[in-house]
Design an enzyme around this catalytic site. Structure first.
Site, PDB file in Angstrom:
ATOM      1  N   SER A 240      27.605  74.164  39.109  1.00  0.00           N
ATOM      2  CA  SER A 240      28.340  73.821  39.935  1.00  0.00           C
ATOM      3  C   SER A 240      30.273  73.983  40.029  1.00  0.00           C
ATOM      4  O   SER A 240      30.222  74.741  38.664  1.00  0.00           O
ATOM      5  CB  SER A 240      28.557  71.930  39.919  1.00  0.00           C
ATOM      6  OG  SER A 240      29.457  71.640  39.692  1.00  0.00           O
TER       7      SER A 240
ATOM      8  N   TYR B 277      27.153  66.508  32.403  1.00  0.00           N
ATOM      9  CA  TYR B 277      26.701  66.895  33.750  1.00  0.00           C
ATOM     10  C   TYR B 277      27.056  68.209  33.474  1.00  0.00           C
ATOM     11  O   TYR B 277      25.977  69.743  33.883  1.00  0.00           O
ATOM     12  CB  TYR B 277      26.815  65.869  34.616  1.00  0.00           C
ATOM     13  CG  TYR B 277      26.917  66.428  36.164  1.00  0.00           C
ATOM     14  CD1 TYR B 277      28.077  67.930  37.053  1.00  0.00           C
ATOM     15  CD2 TYR B 277      25.964  67.388  36.390  1.00  0.00           C
ATOM     16  CE1 TYR B 277      27.606  68.349  37.858  1.00  0.00           C
ATOM     17  CE2 TYR B 277      25.258  67.954  37.586  1.00  0.00           C
ATOM     18  CZ  TYR B 277      26.137  68.238  37.769  1.00  0.00           C
ATOM     19  OH  TYR B 277      25.922  69.389  39.775  1.00  0.00           O
TER      20      TYR B 277
ATOM     21  N   LYS C 139      25.479  72.118  33.483  1.00  0.00           N
ATOM     22  CA  LYS C 139      24.729  73.445  34.115  1.00  0.00           C
ATOM     23  C   LYS C 139      25.522  74.615  33.856  1.00  0.00           C
ATOM     24  O   LYS C 139      24.871  75.725  33.647  1.00  0.00           O
ATOM     25  CB  LYS C 139      26.337  73.264  35.428  1.00  0.00           C
ATOM     26  CG  LYS C 139      25.218  71.695  36.273  1.00  0.00           C
ATOM     27  CD  LYS C 139      24.320  71.975  37.207  1.00  0.00           C
ATOM     28  CE  LYS C 139      23.658  71.373  38.934  1.00  0.00           C
ATOM     29  NZ  LYS C 139      22.468  71.787  39.003  1.00  0.00           N
TER      30      LYS C 139
HETATM   31  C1  WQD Z   1      36.497  63.725  45.110  1.00  0.00           C
HETATM   32  C2  WQD Z   1      38.004  62.549  45.085  1.00  0.00           C
HETATM   33  C3  WQD Z   1      38.039  61.385  43.459  1.00  0.00           C
HETATM   34  C4  WQD Z   1      35.332  57.810  45.103  1.00  0.00           C
HETATM   35  C5  WQD Z   1      31.731  65.648  42.055  1.00  0.00           C
HETATM   36  C6  WQD Z   1      31.212  66.146  40.795  1.00  0.00           C
HETATM   37  C7  WQD Z   1      30.906  67.422  41.047  1.00  0.00           C
HETATM   38  C8  WQD Z   1      29.425  67.808  43.169  1.00  0.00           C
HETATM   39  C9  WQD Z   1      30.875  66.579  43.573  1.00  0.00           C
HETATM   40  C10 WQD Z   1      28.043  67.665  42.296  1.00  0.00           C
HETATM   41  C11 WQD Z   1      38.216  62.582  43.725  1.00  0.00           C
HETATM   42  C12 WQD Z   1      38.442  60.147  45.140  1.00  0.00           C
HETATM   43  C13 WQD Z   1      36.150  59.576  44.921  1.00  0.00           C
HETATM   44  C14 WQD Z   1      35.612  57.398  45.519  1.00  0.00           C
HETATM   45  C15 WQD Z   1      38.069  57.866  45.817  1.00  0.00           C
HETATM   46  N1  WQD Z   1      29.061  67.445  42.886  1.00  0.00           N
HETATM   47  N2  WQD Z   1      37.584  59.365  45.571  1.00  0.00           N
HETATM   48  N3  WQD Z   1      37.351  56.909  45.624  1.00  0.00           N
HETATM   49  O1  WQD Z   1      34.184  64.135  41.875  1.00  0.00           O
HETATM   50  O2  WQD Z   1      35.279  65.930  43.179  1.00  0.00           O
HETATM   51  O3  WQD Z   1      33.428  65.812  42.345  1.00  0.00           O
HETATM   52  O4  WQD Z   1      30.845  65.638  43.183  1.00  0.00           O
HETATM   53  O5  WQD Z   1      27.715  68.982  41.446  1.00  0.00           O
HETATM   54  O6  WQD Z   1      30.035  67.959  40.106  1.00  0.00           O
HETATM   55  O7  WQD Z   1      31.932  65.644  40.191  1.00  0.00           O
HETATM   56  O8  WQD Z   1      33.823  64.638  44.089  1.00  0.00           O
HETATM   57  O9  WQD Z   1      33.862  62.769  45.395  1.00  0.00           O
HETATM   58  O10 WQD Z   1      33.502  61.838  43.305  1.00  0.00           O
HETATM   59  O11 WQD Z   1      36.160  62.225  44.366  1.00  0.00           O
HETATM   60  O12 WQD Z   1      39.206  57.917  45.315  1.00  0.00           O
HETATM   61  O13 WQD Z   1      35.083  55.856  46.011  1.00  0.00           O
HETATM   62  O14 WQD Z   1      38.043  61.663  46.017  1.00  0.00           O
HETATM   63  O15 WQD Z   1      38.841  60.659  43.098  1.00  0.00           O
HETATM   64  O16 WQD Z   1      40.219  63.175  43.740  1.00  0.00           O
HETATM   65  P1  WQD Z   1      34.123  64.956  42.916  1.00  0.00           P
HETATM   66  P2  WQD Z   1      33.926  62.563  44.437  1.00  0.00           P
END
Ligand code: WQD
Length: 337
Positions: free
Chosen positions: A124, A148, A152
């Site tokens: 990841s 997490y 990895k």
């Molecule tokens: C994306 C953007 C949030 C939800 C995570 C894991 C990573 C990978 C992918 C496994 C950010 C914003 C989110 C919401 C929002 N998984 N957001 N409202 O955090 O980049 O990565 O998932 O490997 O390891 O960390 O993805 O989709 O949670 O967030 O504003 O309800 O959307 O702040 O900027 P993230 P995400």
């Protein structure tokens, strides 16, 4: 080839199983269904008109894993199985370290015992932590900031030590950025077991009326519009990256890491706007405080994957939004429905 897919009933695993079968590989799936869906496996068979063996088992069960290897002539392993919620890993780190790392150790020991030395590991972009520069290259500092991400990185290091101890292994580490979207059939897709942590599944649940509105976490990030920027990659592009990695591990030995992303960063507001324009579904939202642990920008330098893996993402943000919506519209309650 006969490929053991651990976690094959999950979101990325199921899309990869479909692509493996479509190009003529045979597969054996092991999944404890803690995050995956048996229905996804049934639909993969439907879509490909191919059957395959499925074991509802846990990698921690060494005896059962040895039975699976003894019953099946495995050529290579694609290892998806693992817990993957950043928030949850902060709350129950010991469970994450045990499940993800011990499970991988049992898998590697069993692979060694049965002389199966080809592995693709689902890593990841989390291993980079807070990137100093973007786009992120594979030799950027590895400094995960949550349990997490640390699982990895620790697994990557275990696999590097394994290769150093025995150069006959072929191992590829795939560092995923933000997988979204669904297969064009609308029959398989992302189906979070609870309230979605991730952005796109939350957006699609708002679109289908399961959630009232989206909370945008943070409006003061150092980005073009103040909201978080990420490298969203279509899950089918990601799945096809595994086919290229399989070609590499079957033709060479060694160990190498590759970023799987598009190399393009989009903000939360960019994604909302694109989703509304592509699907004609309104996505009501409120701008709220930052989510702890989130970073400003994260997107990939994909030159190494393009050049050495011979892989490049082909689908754009419109494809990702369109395909996500088709999946959610056809399956408002996910696989349960
Ligand atoms: C994306 C953007 C949030 C939800 C995570 C894991 C990573 C990978 C992918 C496994 C950010 C914003 C989110 C919401 C929002 N998984 N957001 N409202 O955090 O980049 O990565 O998932 O490997 O390891 O960390 O993805 O989709 O949670 O967030 O504003 O309800 O959307 O702040 O900027 P993230 P995400």
């Amino acid at each position: 080839m006969n490929i053991l897919v651990t976690g094959g009933a999950g979101y990325i695993g199921s899309h990869t199983c479909l692509e493996l079968l479509n190009v003529g590989h045979e597969i054996v799936v092991i999944d404890n269904l803690s995050n995956g869906n048996f229905e996804a496996l049934k639909r993969i068979s439907e879509l490909t008109k191919k059957d395959f063996r499925f074991y509802q088992e846990d990698l921690l069960d060494k005896t059962t894993l040895e039975k699976i290897f003894s019953e099946n002539n495995i050529d290579a392993v694609i290892h998806f199985a693992g817990l993957k919620s950043v928030d949850e890993s902060i709350k129950i780190p010991l469970h994450y370290y045990h499940n993800n790392i011990t499970g991988t150790l049992v898998l590697c020991q069993t692979m060694k015992k049965y002389d199966v030395k080809k592995m693709i590991f689902s890593s990841s972009a989390n291993v980079y932590g807070v990137p100093k520069n973007v786009p992120i290259t594979e030799d950027s500092p590895l400094a995960p900031i949550n349990p997490y991400g640390r699982t990895k990185l620790i697994i990557e290091e275990i696999l590097r030590d394994l290769y150093v101890s025995d150069n006959s292994w072929g191992i590829v580490l795939l560092r995923y950025f933000n997988p979204i979207g669904a297969h064009e059939s609308g029959r398989i897709g992302e189906d979070p077991s609870d309230i979605p942590n991730n952005l796109m599944p939350y957006i699609t649940q708002v679109a289908v009326g399961k959630r009232d509105k989206l909370k945008v976490f943070g409006k003061d990030y150092n980005t073009h519009d103040g909201t978080g920027v990420r490298d969203y990659i279509h899950v089918v592009d990601l799945a096809k990256g595994h086919l290229k990695a399989l070609e590499m591990v079957t033709s060479t030995t060694g160990i190498d890491a590759f970023n799987l992303g598009t190399g393009i960063g989009y903000s939360v507001l960019d994604l909302i706007k694109n989703y509304e324009n592509t699907t004609s579904q309104k996505i009501p939202y409120t701008l709220t405080h930052r989510r702890p642990g989130d970073i400003d920008k994260c997107y990939a330098d994909v030159n190494k994957a393009n050049k050495k893996l011979g892989w490049k993402a082909t689908k754009n943000l419109e494809d990702m939004c369109k395909d996500s919506w088709r999946w959610q519209k056809n399956n408002p309650n996910g696989y349960e429905g």
